[in-house]
Design a protein around this motif. Structure first.
Motif, short mmCIF file in Angstrom:
data_model
loop_
_atom_site.label_atom_id
_atom_site.label_comp_id
_atom_site.label_asym_id
_atom_site.label_seq_id
_atom_site.Cartn_x
_atom_site.Cartn_y
_atom_site.Cartn_z
N THR A 1 12.12 15.83 41.98
CA THR A 1 10.88 16.34 41.41
C THR A 1 11.10 17.78 40.96
O THR A 1 11.48 18.63 41.78
CB THR A 1 9.74 16.29 42.46
OG1 THR A 1 9.54 14.92 42.84
CG2 THR A 1 8.45 16.85 41.91
N ASP B 1 13.50 22.74 42.87
CA ASP B 1 13.50 21.29 42.65
C ASP B 1 13.70 20.58 44.00
O ASP B 1 14.43 21.08 44.87
CB ASP B 1 14.67 20.87 41.73
CG ASP B 1 14.48 21.32 40.29
OD1 ASP B 1 13.41 21.85 39.96
OD2 ASP B 1 15.44 21.15 39.50
N ALA C 1 4.43 12.97 41.47
CA ALA C 1 4.24 14.36 41.04
C ALA C 1 3.77 14.43 39.59
O ALA C 1 2.90 15.23 39.23
CB ALA C 1 5.54 15.14 41.21
N VAL C 2 4.34 13.56 38.74
CA VAL C 2 3.92 13.52 37.33
C VAL C 2 2.45 13.10 37.25
O VAL C 2 1.64 13.71 36.54
CB VAL C 2 4.81 12.55 36.52
CG1 VAL C 2 4.27 12.38 35.10
CG2 VAL C 2 6.25 13.05 36.49
N LEU D 1 6.36 20.88 38.88
CA LEU D 1 5.28 19.95 39.24
C LEU D 1 4.78 20.17 40.66
O LEU D 1 3.91 19.44 41.14
CB LEU D 1 5.80 18.51 39.10
CG LEU D 1 6.21 18.06 37.70
CD1 LEU D 1 6.72 16.62 37.72
CD2 LEU D 1 5.04 18.18 36.73
N ILE D 2 5.33 21.15 41.36
CA ILE D 2 5.00 21.33 42.79
C ILE D 2 4.01 22.48 42.97
O ILE D 2 4.21 23.59 42.46
CB ILE D 2 6.30 21.54 43.60
CG1 ILE D 2 7.19 20.29 43.45
CG2 ILE D 2 6.00 21.84 45.08
CD1 ILE D 2 8.59 20.42 44.00
N ASP E 1 14.78 10.51 44.31
CA ASP E 1 14.69 11.09 42.97
C ASP E 1 14.42 12.58 43.11
O ASP E 1 14.24 13.09 44.21
CB ASP E 1 13.65 10.36 42.10
CG ASP E 1 12.24 10.37 42.69
OD1 ASP E 1 11.92 11.27 43.50
OD2 ASP E 1 11.45 9.46 42.34
N THR F 1 8.81 9.61 44.52
CA THR F 1 8.13 10.90 44.69
C THR F 1 7.86 11.54 43.33
O THR F 1 6.78 12.08 43.07
CB THR F 1 8.99 11.83 45.57
OG1 THR F 1 9.23 11.20 46.83
CG2 THR F 1 8.31 13.17 45.81
N TYR F 2 8.88 11.49 42.46
CA TYR F 2 8.76 12.12 41.13
C TYR F 2 7.59 11.53 40.35
O TYR F 2 6.79 12.26 39.74
CB TYR F 2 10.09 11.95 40.39
CG TYR F 2 10.10 12.40 38.96
CD1 TYR F 2 9.50 13.59 38.55
CD2 TYR F 2 10.74 11.62 37.98
CE1 TYR F 2 9.52 13.99 37.22
CE2 TYR F 2 10.77 12.02 36.65
CZ TYR F 2 10.15 13.20 36.28
OH TYR F 2 10.18 13.58 34.97
N SER F 3 7.45 10.20 40.38
CA SER F 3 6.35 9.61 39.61
C SER F 3 5.00 10.06 40.16
O SER F 3 4.06 10.30 39.40
CB SER F 3 6.44 8.08 39.55
OG SER F 3 6.99 7.55 40.70
#
Ligand code: MRU
Length: 344
Positions: free
Chosen positions: A312, A235, A246-247, A316-317, A310, A242-244
């Motif tokens: 991730t 993670d 990746a989604v 998602l990576i 945030d 960044t998280y959004s």
């Protein structure tokens, strides 16, 4: 200490100077940094920012303070104050652990200077190796998207994710870079746009909310971001937003890469939920502040949520691009970032 100069740090006249990253690109202001209080102020205000740079500036200041006569006890206290200056980026803690070992030596003044300069040189090499490993993943004609600022301003070298992108461009494989402006503090709009312009890399600046429609229109071939901390399960904590990305990348089938030096790994941190996330002032969201002036648009009494980072999830990576090479999801699942356990 010998004179030293990187994009955003200098040592001259036995003093640390930092390039004010809140004033860029409108103004290029070098701030003297004579003591811990001054540097902590620069770090908290993000005049010094970016995971690797925070650690390097703290290490250089400690070495300079030792040369200027601070006692071992005073230096130990200074080290702990610096360690607490920003909670999320683990490079700061990792660098200061090494400085603490130097401080424990009998000839601590020489040892601290040696270690701080070694950290700077190492960081340049780490960036270079990340760029070499990452550029191999960039296919001809790529339209890349990046978030926040991960360039020479944030490191002693060519940067992490932005170092990969600029190497990919030098190799003729990058057609365009989409630069997220990165609200609330606009590291993309102010710093990444400026760095890419200086390098001559073609880019287009977008508001963060525009990334989704670009992906839907098939205008993004890969996303490259940096990291402030990588947990043992892969993670990644990085700049808020960044998280959004990746989604969105996952939904649209776009590769999502994280580029970072191994000093960003935290094997003691089991997963993203254990990463401390810095909460910042409401004023960063209720308006903007900077060299262009202060503007507030929200109501005076607006309630605000303002996490600086945030997390991730590893799922998602597509790849963790380190100075040691590209780490795959399968390797992360097999435990490559887990703390090494003694064999029975
Ligand atoms: O709050 P900042 O500007 O220090 O946040 C920086 C980031 O999130 C970067 O992506 C990260 O530190 C890597 S910099 C090489």
């Amino acid at each position: 200490m010998q004179t030293l100069s990187t994009t955003s740090l200098q040592v001259r006249d036995n003093q640390l100077w930092i390039l004010d990253q809140q004033a860029l690109p409108q103004k290029k202001i070098w701030c003297p940094t004579p003591d811990v209080a001054e540097l902590v102020g620069h770090i908290k205000a993000l005049r010094v920012r970016g995971a690797p740079l925070i650690g390097l500036s703290a290490s250089l200041l400690l070495a300079l303070l030792a040369e200027n006569g601070l006692s071992k006890t005073e230096l130990a206290e200074a080290l702990e104050v610096l360690r607490a200056s920003r909670p999320t980026a683990v490079n700061l803690m990792n660098n200061l652990d090494r400085m603490k070992q130097a401080l424990a030596q009998e000839n601590f003044v020489t040892a601290l200077t040696f270690e701080a300069l070694r950290l700077v040189e190492e960081d340049k090499a780490l960036c270079d190796n990340i760029a070499t490993a990452g550029a191999k993943l960039i296919t001809p004609g790529s339209r890349l998207l990046t978030h926040c600022n991960t360039g020479g301003l944030a490191t002693a070298g060519v940067g992490t994710a932005l170092g990969v992108i600029s190497r990919g461009w030098q190799e003729g494989n990058v057609a365009n870079v989409w630069v997220d402006e990165t609200r609330p503090l606009l590291q993309g709009g102010r710093l990444t746009a400026w760095e890419l312009g200086e390098l001559g890399v073609p880019y287009r600046l977008i508001c963060d909310s525009m990334a989704a429609s670009l992906m839907a229109q098939k205008q993004v071939d890969a996303i490259w971001v940096g990291a402030d901390r990588i947990a043992a399960n892969g993670d990644v904590a990085n700049k808020i937003g960044t998280y959004s990305l990746a989604v969105l990348a996952n939904y649209h089938g776009i590769p999502f890469y994280v580029a970072a030096p191994h000093t960003t790994l935290d094997p003691a941190c089991p997963d993203g939920s254990a990463i401390p996330i810095e909460q910042r002032a409401a004023s960063e969201v209720t308006g903007v502040a900077g060299s262009f002036g202060d503007v507030q648009w929200a109501p005076e009494d607006a309630q605000v949520y303002n996490p600086a980072f945030d997390v991730t999830p590893a799922a998602l990576i597509s790849g963790w691009v380190l100075d040691t090479g590209v780490v795959t999801p399968a390797q992360v699942e097999a435990g490559i970032f887990q703390p090494s356990r003694p064999t029975a």
